[in-house]
Structures are given as C-alpha cells and as structure tokens.
Design a protein around this motif. Structure first.
Motif, PDB file in Angstrom:
ATOM      1  N   LEU A 343       0.468  -1.064   0.261  1.00  0.00           N
ATOM      2  CA  LEU A 343       0.418  -0.076  -0.206  1.00  0.00           C
ATOM      3  C   LEU A 343       0.816   1.279   0.564  1.00  0.00           C
ATOM      4  N   ILE A 344       1.643   1.203   0.583  1.00  0.00           N
ATOM      5  CA  ILE A 344       2.935   2.293   0.938  1.00  0.00           C
ATOM      6  C   ILE A 344       3.235   2.745  -0.590  1.00  0.00           C
ATOM      7  N   SER A 345       3.874   1.782  -1.239  1.00  0.00           N
ATOM      8  CA  SER A 345       4.480   1.557  -1.889  1.00  0.00           C
ATOM      9  C   SER A 345       3.357   2.621  -3.404  1.00  0.00           C
ATOM     10  N   CYS A 346       2.241   2.621  -3.019  1.00  0.00           N
ATOM     11  CA  CYS A 346       1.648   3.331  -4.202  1.00  0.00           C
ATOM     12  C   CYS A 346       1.575   4.070  -4.123  1.00  0.00           C
ATOM     13  N   VAL A 347       1.119   5.151  -3.190  1.00  0.00           N
ATOM     14  CA  VAL A 347       1.510   6.922  -2.219  1.00  0.00           C
ATOM     15  C   VAL A 347       1.238   7.625  -3.270  1.00  0.00           C
ATOM     16  N   GLY A 348       0.832   8.171  -4.093  1.00  0.00           N
ATOM     17  CA  GLY A 348       1.525   9.185  -5.352  1.00  0.00           C
ATOM     18  C   GLY A 348       1.018   8.918  -7.071  1.00  0.00           C
ATOM     19  N   ALA A 349       0.943   6.964  -6.891  1.00  0.00           N
ATOM     20  CA  ALA A 349       0.621   6.680  -8.351  1.00  0.00           C
ATOM     21  C   ALA A 349      -0.658   6.469  -8.960  1.00  0.00           C
ATOM     22  N   LYS A 350      -1.323   6.525 -10.066  1.00  0.00           N
ATOM     23  CA  LYS A 350      -1.880   6.383 -10.903  1.00  0.00           C
ATOM     24  C   LYS A 350      -2.913   5.550 -10.677  1.00  0.00           C
ATOM     25  N   ILE A 351      -3.500   4.741 -10.774  1.00  0.00           N
ATOM     26  CA  ILE A 351      -4.333   3.387 -10.232  1.00  0.00           C
ATOM     27  C   ILE A 351      -5.232   3.224 -11.160  1.00  0.00           C
ATOM     28  N   SER A 352      -5.841   2.216 -11.511  1.00  0.00           N
ATOM     29  CA  SER A 352      -7.179   1.946 -12.630  1.00  0.00           C
ATOM     30  C   SER A 352      -7.794   0.971 -11.130  1.00  0.00           C
ATOM     31  N   VAL A 353      -9.606   1.818 -10.535  1.00  0.00           N
ATOM     32  CA  VAL A 353     -10.182   0.926  -9.373  1.00  0.00           C
ATOM     33  C   VAL A 353     -11.642   0.739 -10.637  1.00  0.00           C
ATOM     34  N   LEU A 354     -11.911  -0.332  -9.646  1.00  0.00           N
ATOM     35  CA  LEU A 354     -13.302  -0.579 -10.435  1.00  0.00           C
ATOM     36  C   LEU A 354     -14.480   0.300  -8.602  1.00  0.00           C
ATOM     37  N   MET A 355     -15.277   0.797  -9.075  1.00  0.00           N
ATOM     38  CA  MET A 355     -15.836   1.964  -8.154  1.00  0.00           C
ATOM     39  C   MET A 355     -16.816   0.842  -7.751  1.00  0.00           C
ATOM     40  N   GLU A 356     -17.503   0.832  -5.907  1.00  0.00           N
ATOM     41  CA  GLU A 356     -18.268  -0.230  -6.030  1.00  0.00           C
ATOM     42  C   GLU A 356     -19.249   0.341  -5.087  1.00  0.00           C
ATOM     43  N   GLN A 357     -19.319   0.424  -3.468  1.00  0.00           N
ATOM     44  CA  GLN A 357     -20.425   1.204  -3.235  1.00  0.00           C
ATOM     45  C   GLN A 357     -19.660   1.975  -1.933  1.00  0.00           C
ATOM     46  N   ASP A 358     -20.087   3.077  -1.791  1.00  0.00           N
ATOM     47  CA  ASP A 358     -19.762   3.837  -0.221  1.00  0.00           C
ATOM     48  C   ASP A 358     -18.273   4.641  -0.805  1.00  0.00           C
ATOM     49  N   GLY A 359     -18.358   4.961  -2.333  1.00  0.00           N
ATOM     50  CA  GLY A 359     -16.731   5.847  -2.508  1.00  0.00           C
ATOM     51  C   GLY A 359     -15.694   4.145  -2.447  1.00  0.00           C
ATOM     52  N   ARG A 360     -15.857   3.011  -2.096  1.00  0.00           N
ATOM     53  CA  ARG A 360     -15.017   2.526  -1.839  1.00  0.00           C
ATOM     54  C   ARG A 360     -15.045   1.575  -3.372  1.00  0.00           C
ATOM     55  N   GLY A 361     -13.448   0.832  -3.469  1.00  0.00           N
ATOM     56  CA  GLY A 361     -13.737   0.023  -4.852  1.00  0.00           C
ATOM     57  C   GLY A 361     -12.250  -0.895  -4.665  1.00  0.00           C
ATOM     58  N   TRP A 362     -12.031  -1.459  -5.985  1.00  0.00           N
ATOM     59  CA  TRP A 362     -10.077  -2.342  -5.807  1.00  0.00           C
ATOM     60  C   TRP A 362      -9.676  -1.834  -7.143  1.00  0.00           C
ATOM     61  N   SER A 363      -8.577  -1.743  -6.463  1.00  0.00           N
ATOM     62  CA  SER A 363      -7.441  -1.909  -8.021  1.00  0.00           C
ATOM     63  C   SER A 363      -7.808  -3.182  -8.658  1.00  0.00           C
ATOM     64  N   ASP A 364      -6.586  -2.647 -10.086  1.00  0.00           N
ATOM     65  CA  ASP A 364      -6.904  -3.925 -10.667  1.00  0.00           C
ATOM     66  C   ASP A 364      -6.016  -4.908 -10.502  1.00  0.00           C
ATOM     67  N   THR A 365      -5.083  -4.621  -9.028  1.00  0.00           N
ATOM     68  CA  THR A 365      -3.828  -5.656  -8.236  1.00  0.00           C
ATOM     69  C   THR A 365      -4.317  -5.853  -7.061  1.00  0.00           C
ATOM     70  N   TYR A 366      -5.970  -5.882  -6.875  1.00  0.00           N
ATOM     71  CA  TYR A 366      -6.549  -6.028  -5.643  1.00  0.00           C
ATOM     72  C   TYR A 366      -6.363  -5.643  -4.540  1.00  0.00           C
ATOM     73  N   LEU A 367      -6.060  -3.990  -4.641  1.00  0.00           N
ATOM     74  CA  LEU A 367      -6.719  -3.090  -3.647  1.00  0.00           C
ATOM     75  C   LEU A 367      -7.437  -2.693  -2.665  1.00  0.00           C
ATOM     76  N   LYS A 368      -7.985  -1.797  -1.886  1.00  0.00           N
ATOM     77  CA  LYS A 368      -8.710  -1.671  -1.011  1.00  0.00           C
ATOM     78  C   LYS A 368      -9.078   0.619  -1.396  1.00  0.00           C
ATOM     79  N   VAL A 369      -8.989   0.773  -2.485  1.00  0.00           N
ATOM     80  CA  VAL A 369      -9.358   1.832  -2.388  1.00  0.00           C
ATOM     81  C   VAL A 369     -10.664   3.137  -2.188  1.00  0.00           C
ATOM     82  N   ARG A 370     -10.417   3.905  -1.222  1.00  0.00           N
ATOM     83  CA  ARG A 370     -11.027   4.817  -0.611  1.00  0.00           C
ATOM     84  C   ARG A 370     -11.940   6.054  -2.085  1.00  0.00           C
ATOM     85  N   ALA A 371     -12.208   6.569  -3.095  1.00  0.00           N
ATOM     86  CA  ALA A 371     -11.440   7.125  -3.463  1.00  0.00           C
ATOM     87  C   ALA A 371     -13.700   8.352  -3.539  1.00  0.00           C
TER      88      ALA A 371
END
Length: 395
Positions: A343-371
């Motif tokens: 997770l720390i290594s991803c800070v500053g990066a642009k990643i692709s996220v499939l949005m789900e509920q409550d403004g959260r989703g999953w990155s292509d590498t299966y990390l939970k993202v809040r956006a």
C-alpha cells in the motif's frame, strides 16, 4: 426470497442463479459451505438467527454442508427442508415441501444464463464444477462431484449478458478452474476474442500445478486479465505439500511468480495457506513463512487446519490446536505487513479502480481504494493515490 450465501464465489454465482429462478418464493434459502468445521458452525449460527428474526418464514438449507451431512441439518428444528448441490438449482424442488439430496455424480454440467448479480459491481461466472484430485485434507470432491466444464459457447453467452448489463469486471470461478476440460487458457482466449468488450477479467483460486508458460503468455497478451492471481498454495514446505497430496513444489511456484512479474511487473499474488497441517514441524512452518516472504504474497487467506472426517489427513498425527492457532496468527501478521508495505509503495501512483459502494473500490492489483469522488458503482476510474489510511488506499 431471501438468500444467505456462505463460502466461495462458486456459491455466490449459484445463489444468483437461484434468485433469478425463484425470487418470488416466500422462503429463506441458506446456501452453505463445508470447507471447514468453522464454516459449518457459522452456517448453523446463521440458520438459528434467521429463524429468530423471521419465525414464520420457511428456511430451506442447501449446498455443500447439506450434501455432506443431510441428516444433521434436516434435524435442526429451525429448518423446513434441505436440498443438495444439484437440487438447490431447481425451482420445482425449491417450491416443494420435501427434502431432496441426491448423490453427486457425472451428470452433464449446465447452468442457465443470468442477467444480473444483485448488489455487486462485478459479476462471477461459474465455468467449471467438481474436482478429480484428492488432496488429503479436502472433502470438496465428495460434495461437488467430478470435474466438468460449462461449454465455451455458454460461457461466452453468459459473459455477453453481463457486459450488456454494464458489468465492467467478470470473475471466472469454479471448484478447480485450472482443470477446465480442454484447458483454461484456450477457453479464456476464445472468451476474450469473442467478447472484446470485457474490460477486466479475474480468476478465482488457481491450482499452481496447472499454471505454465501458456498462462504467462495469456497475461502478457491480454491486458484485460487483471494482474492479481490467487494461488491455492496450502503450504510452502515440500514435505507437507506431498502429504497434502498437492502436485506442486515451492520452487515451481516461486519460478511461476517470477515469470509472471517479468511479463506484468505490477502483478500481485494471494494464497490460501493451511497452518498446522498434521505432522507439520516448526521448521516446516518456517519454510512456509519463507515462501510468503520470497514470493511477496500480499493477500493471504490463512486457515488453522480443521480435520474433516473421512479424509486421509484426519488420520495423521495432529498438531496441537494452540500451535495451529499461533502459527496462523504469525502468518496473518506477516501477510498484513507485506500488504501494508505494498500500500505504501502505491502513494503518488495513478491506478485503475473498479468502484463499488460507499466511494470504495478495488484496484487492478486487488487493493482496496477509497475515492469518494472517482465515480459511480460499476465504473472504472483512474485514481491518484494520496495516502494510506488503515489498510486501504485513499485517492
């Protein structure tokens, strides 16, 4: 109909099939799991809770736990009737008042095309059923039968239905999808060539023994295949793997991981691990810890060994339960550290996220993202990661 689903993605897909076929019935259906004793305990607990909350609604209990222990569930006072894995998919049997649990055999495998996956931003697509292997700890072949695949034309038709419904991500699932008749890779190639509108494709749990150079080429050639693979590893020690009846070695899997990362440098990996398998020594457990570190396995599903009656492993010299739990704790802590480092290594990066509920989703590498402002559920968004909070990314 109210459906309570336990266990794997296979059960999730079958619950969607059941809901489409019989959503108008006034019943509660509990689709059970039997992979461990703890899974069965949770199912029984949910049955009792459902009865307390809806005392006048018939409760139908179905699935793997029923297939394994039909008498036990039929005897529960809260249960109206029980249905096996084959029978739960029949509306006619769901409507009747009798129980029906037939033997799992070699019947042709087929499923209706469904148009929706209620409450989800991604859709699961069952492509395979059953297993021909006999791991010494596993009862799945007893409750799911022999290996069989859904015809490729049916898979393509189901995928098209999901894409037309707006699902951006499909997850291929089954008991042992790497043993899909005719080969998993040829089937996936045909699917992606026939339905190029699929934006993201994932796999359920994969047997490392069946993953080869063709699979790596598939990942290199088709960017729609998400760079996250979940491996049914079970142990990182070769002696324990042999006693489990597994067909891979630790070095074979580490080599495969290296080849995937050479093809897709962003790739991440998960693994199922059993802690405290019978006869496992501290040194053998350390081998598993070492495997997790060397492979940088960032998504661990850890289970303390749970004996299943009738399996060969249940007759082997057991590891004391407190030791199993302690080893599971250490594995989970290691997995969490590796996950947090990723997770720390991803800070500053642009990643692709499939949005789900409550403004959260999953990155292509299966990390939970809040956006919160990235998009609506079901949309794929590019998100710039600003920080880590808890165990998720914020962007």
């Amino acid at each position: 109909m109210k459906v309570l689903t336990f266990g794997c993605r296979l059960n999730a897909f079958e619950s969607a099939v059941i809901r489409q076929a019989a959503d108008d019935l006034d019943i509660i259906l509990v689709n059970t799991c039997a992979v461990t004793g703890e899974a069965e305990r949770q199912c029984r607990q949910a049955i009792r809770k459902a009865h307390r909350e809806h005392p006048n609604t018939p409760i139908v209990v179905a699935g793997c736990a029923v297939q394994l222990h039909p008498e036990l569930y039929a005897a529960m006072p809260e249960v109206s009737r029980v249905l096996g894995n084959r029978e739960k998919l029949s509306r006619a049997l769901l409507e009747r008042s009798e129980s029906a649990v037939g033997a799992v055999g070699d019947e042709p495998f087929d499923l209706p095309v469904i148009s929706d996956f209620e409450g989800r931003a991604r859709a699961f697509l069952q492509v395979q059923q059953g297993c021909d292997h006999r791991c010494t700890f596993c009862i799945v072949p007893l409750v799911r039968g022999r290996n069989a695949g859904l015809p490729v034309a049916k898979i393509i038709g189901q995928a098209r239905a999901f894409v037309e419904k707006g699902f951006a991500e499909l997850v291929l699932t089954g008991v042992d999808i790497t043993s899909y008749p005719g080969g998993l890779v040829p089937m996936v190639r045909r699917l992606l060539e026939a339905v190029p509108e699929i934006r993201r494709l994932r796999f359920g749990s994969l047997d490392p023994a069946c993953l080869d150079a063709d699979f790596v080429r598939l990942m290199r050639e088709f960017p729609q295949v998400m760079p996250y693979l979940h491996l049914s590893m079970q142990s990182g020690d070769d002696v324990i793997l042999k006693r489990m009846g597994r067909r891979h070695t630790r070095e074979q899997v580490l080599d495969f991981i290296g080849r995937v990362r050479a093809a897709r440098p962003e790739a991440t990996f998960g693994a199922d691990i059993i802690a405290g398998f019978p006869t496992e020594t501290e040194r053998q457990f350390d081998q598993t810890m070492d495997f997790v570190r060397r492979g940088n396995i960032t998504h661990l599903h850890v289970f303390p060994y749970s004996a299943r009656a009738g399996t060969p492993a249940a007759k082997m010299p057991p590891v004391p339960v407190p030791v199993r739990k302690e080893r599971a704790r250490r594995l989970r802590e290691l997995g969490q550290k590796l996950h947090d480092d990723l997770l720390i290594s991803c800070v500053g990066a642009k990643i692709s996220v499939l949005m789900e509920q409550d403004g959260r989703g999953w990155s292509d590498t299966y990390l939970k993202v809040r956006a919160p402002h990235a998009g609506k559920p079901g949309q794929v968004a590019d998100v710039v990661i600003r920080r880590v909070e808890g165990h998720e990314l914020v962007g």
